[in-house]
Motif scaffolding. Sequence first.
Motif, mmCIF file in Angstrom:
data_model
loop_
_atom_site.group_PDB
_atom_site.id
_atom_site.type_symbol
_atom_site.label_atom_id
_atom_site.label_comp_id
_atom_site.label_asym_id
_atom_site.label_seq_id
_atom_site.Cartn_x
_atom_site.Cartn_y
_atom_site.Cartn_z
ATOM 1 N N MET A 1 0.833 -1.199 0.000
ATOM 2 C CA MET A 1 0.000 0.000 0.000
ATOM 3 C C MET A 1 0.870 1.254 0.000
ATOM 4 O O MET A 1 1.806 1.350 0.777
ATOM 5 C CB MET A 1 -0.885 0.007 1.243
ATOM 6 C CG MET A 1 -1.837 1.179 1.280
ATOM 7 S SD MET A 1 -2.473 1.511 2.930
ATOM 8 C CE MET A 1 -1.313 2.716 3.522
ATOM 9 N N ALA A 2 0.531 2.194 -0.865
ATOM 10 C CA ALA A 2 1.291 3.445 -0.896
ATOM 11 C C ALA A 2 0.438 4.578 -0.322
ATOM 12 O O ALA A 2 -0.771 4.628 -0.534
ATOM 13 C CB ALA A 2 1.696 3.770 -2.323
ATOM 14 N N LYS A 3 1.116 5.469 0.421
ATOM 15 C CA LYS A 3 0.437 6.667 0.923
ATOM 16 C C LYS A 3 0.801 7.817 -0.010
ATOM 17 O O LYS A 3 1.967 8.201 -0.098
ATOM 18 C CB LYS A 3 0.924 6.998 2.328
ATOM 19 C CG LYS A 3 0.347 6.141 3.410
ATOM 20 C CD LYS A 3 0.811 6.706 4.756
ATOM 21 C CE LYS A 3 0.345 5.846 5.887
ATOM 22 N NZ LYS A 3 0.882 6.298 7.176
ATOM 23 N N ILE A 4 -0.223 8.363 -0.660
ATOM 24 C CA ILE A 4 0.018 9.477 -1.586
ATOM 25 C C ILE A 4 -0.568 10.733 -0.972
ATOM 26 O O ILE A 4 -1.756 10.771 -0.631
ATOM 27 C CB ILE A 4 -0.636 9.193 -2.950
ATOM 28 C CG1 ILE A 4 -0.040 7.908 -3.527
ATOM 29 C CG2 ILE A 4 -0.432 10.360 -3.904
ATOM 30 C CD1 ILE A 4 -0.937 7.174 -4.443
ATOM 31 N N LEU A 5 0.266 11.744 -0.839
ATOM 32 C CA LEU A 5 -0.170 12.992 -0.219
ATOM 33 C C LEU A 5 -0.147 14.089 -1.281
ATOM 34 O O LEU A 5 0.883 14.328 -1.917
ATOM 35 C CB LEU A 5 0.764 13.325 0.950
ATOM 36 C CG LEU A 5 0.397 14.508 1.822
ATOM 37 C CD1 LEU A 5 -1.001 14.357 2.426
ATOM 38 C CD2 LEU A 5 1.425 14.654 2.946
ATOM 39 N N ALA A 16 -4.947 15.801 -10.138
ATOM 40 C CA ALA A 16 -4.060 14.703 -9.715
ATOM 41 C C ALA A 16 -4.829 13.687 -8.866
ATOM 42 O O ALA A 16 -4.715 12.465 -9.080
ATOM 43 C CB ALA A 16 -2.876 15.265 -8.925
ATOM 44 N N ALA A 17 -5.637 14.189 -7.923
ATOM 45 C CA ALA A 17 -6.390 13.288 -7.037
ATOM 46 C C ALA A 17 -7.373 12.431 -7.839
ATOM 47 O O ALA A 17 -7.470 11.214 -7.630
ATOM 48 C CB ALA A 17 -7.136 14.111 -5.981
ATOM 49 N N GLU A 18 -8.080 13.063 -8.749
ATOM 50 C CA GLU A 18 -9.069 12.322 -9.539
ATOM 51 C C GLU A 18 -8.407 11.269 -10.421
ATOM 52 O O GLU A 18 -8.876 10.123 -10.497
ATOM 53 C CB GLU A 18 -9.858 13.281 -10.435
ATOM 54 C CG GLU A 18 -10.785 14.172 -9.661
ATOM 55 C CD GLU A 18 -12.054 14.482 -10.456
ATOM 56 O OE1 GLU A 18 -12.465 15.632 -10.416
ATOM 57 O OE2 GLU A 18 -12.596 13.568 -11.106
ATOM 58 N N ARG A 19 -7.328 11.669 -11.051
ATOM 59 C CA ARG A 19 -6.643 10.726 -11.946
ATOM 60 C C ARG A 19 -6.089 9.544 -11.172
ATOM 61 O O ARG A 19 -6.217 8.382 -11.585
ATOM 62 C CB ARG A 19 -5.509 11.430 -12.709
ATOM 63 C CG ARG A 19 -5.979 12.421 -13.752
ATOM 64 C CD ARG A 19 -6.651 11.727 -14.923
ATOM 65 N NE ARG A 19 -5.712 10.926 -15.704
ATOM 66 C CZ ARG A 19 -4.991 11.390 -16.722
ATOM 67 N NH1 ARG A 19 -5.121 12.643 -17.095
ATOM 68 N NH2 ARG A 19 -4.159 10.599 -17.394
ATOM 69 N N ALA A 21 -7.104 8.409 -8.243
ATOM 70 C CA ALA A 21 -8.204 7.591 -7.717
ATOM 71 C C ALA A 21 -8.751 6.672 -8.810
ATOM 72 O O ALA A 21 -9.132 5.530 -8.535
ATOM 73 C CB ALA A 21 -9.305 8.489 -7.169
ATOM 74 N N ASN A 22 -8.763 7.165 -10.024
ATOM 75 C CA ASN A 22 -9.256 6.335 -11.134
ATOM 76 C C ASN A 22 -8.270 5.240 -11.516
ATOM 77 O O ASN A 22 -8.662 4.129 -11.870
ATOM 78 C CB ASN A 22 -9.523 7.200 -12.383
ATOM 79 C CG ASN A 22 -10.764 8.041 -12.212
ATOM 80 O OD1 ASN A 22 -11.621 7.709 -11.393
ATOM 81 N ND2 ASN A 22 -10.863 9.121 -12.965
ATOM 82 N N GLU A 23 -6.986 5.562 -11.445
ATOM 83 C CA GLU A 23 -5.960 4.643 -11.947
ATOM 84 C C GLU A 23 -5.530 3.596 -10.920
ATOM 85 O O GLU A 23 -5.160 2.480 -11.285
ATOM 86 C CB GLU A 23 -4.702 5.422 -12.365
ATOM 87 C CG GLU A 23 -4.912 6.457 -13.459
ATOM 88 C CD GLU A 23 -5.051 5.829 -14.833
ATOM 89 O OE1 GLU A 23 -4.480 4.752 -15.033
ATOM 90 O OE2 GLU A 23 -5.753 6.421 -15.675
ATOM 91 N N LEU A 24 -5.565 3.964 -9.634
ATOM 92 C CA LEU A 24 -5.003 3.078 -8.612
ATOM 93 C C LEU A 24 -6.075 2.218 -7.952
ATOM 94 O O LEU A 24 -7.227 2.628 -7.827
ATOM 95 C CB LEU A 24 -4.297 3.903 -7.527
ATOM 96 C CG LEU A 24 -3.110 4.752 -7.986
ATOM 97 C CD1 LEU A 24 -2.566 5.564 -6.813
ATOM 98 C CD2 LEU A 24 -2.017 3.872 -8.564
#
Length: 125
Positions: A1-5, A16-19, A21-24
Motif C-alpha cells: 500500500m502506498a500513501k500518496i499525499l 491529480a487526485a481524480e486521476r 483515484a481512477n488509476e489506482l
Amino acid sequence: MAKILILGGGFGGIVAAERLANELSDEHQITLVSRSRRFVFYPALVRLAFGKCNLEDVSFNLRQTMLSRRVNFIEAEVARINPDDRMVTIANGEVEGNLNYDYLIYALGRRLATERITGFFADCG
Ligand SMILES: Cc1cc2nc3c(=O)[nH]c(=O)nc-3n(C[C@H](O)[C@H](O)[C@H](O)COP(=O)(O)OP(=O)(O)OC[C@H]3O[C@@H](n4cnc5c(N)ncnc54)[C@H](O)[C@@H]3O)c2cc1C
C-alpha cells in the motif's frame, strides 16, 4: 500500500487526485490537504464580479467531491515539507502535526510577490 499525499486543492491538486483515484486500486491511500474546502473556478470570477452568477454556481465543496472519489480531504495549512523524512507538517486546521507519505504531489499554486516589485504599492495620486 502506498500513501500518496497531495498538497493543494486547486486545479493541479484536484486533477491529480481524480486521476490517481481512477488509476489506482483501493489498497492505496490518497489524501489531499488544502487550506479551504471550497474550490473556486477562477475563470468564472469575472462573471461573478459582474453579477452574472452566484458563488455557488462557480464553486463546490471539495470534501464532498473528494469523498465520492475515495480521497481523504484535510482542511488545514501546510506549514513545512521535510523531503528527507518524507513528512509534511500540517497546522491551523482540522488536523495538526506530521503526515508521512510515500509519494508527494506539490500543487500549492503560486503567490504573487508584489512586495518585491519596486513601486507596486506606490500612491498613483
Ligand atoms: C481570475 C482568474 C481567471 C483565470 N482564468 C484562466 C483561464 O481562463 N484559463 C486558464 O488556463 N487559467 C486561468 N487562470 C489561471 C488558473 O486559475 C491557474 O493557472 C490555476 O488556478 C493554477 O492551479 P494550481 O492548482 O497550480 O494552483 P491554485 O489554483 O492556486 O491552487 C493552489 C491551492 O493550494 C492551496 N494552498 C496554497 N498554499 C497552501 C498552504 N500553505 N496550505 C494549504 N493549502 C494551500 C490554495 O488555497 C489553493 O487551493 C485564471 C486565474 C484567475 C485568478
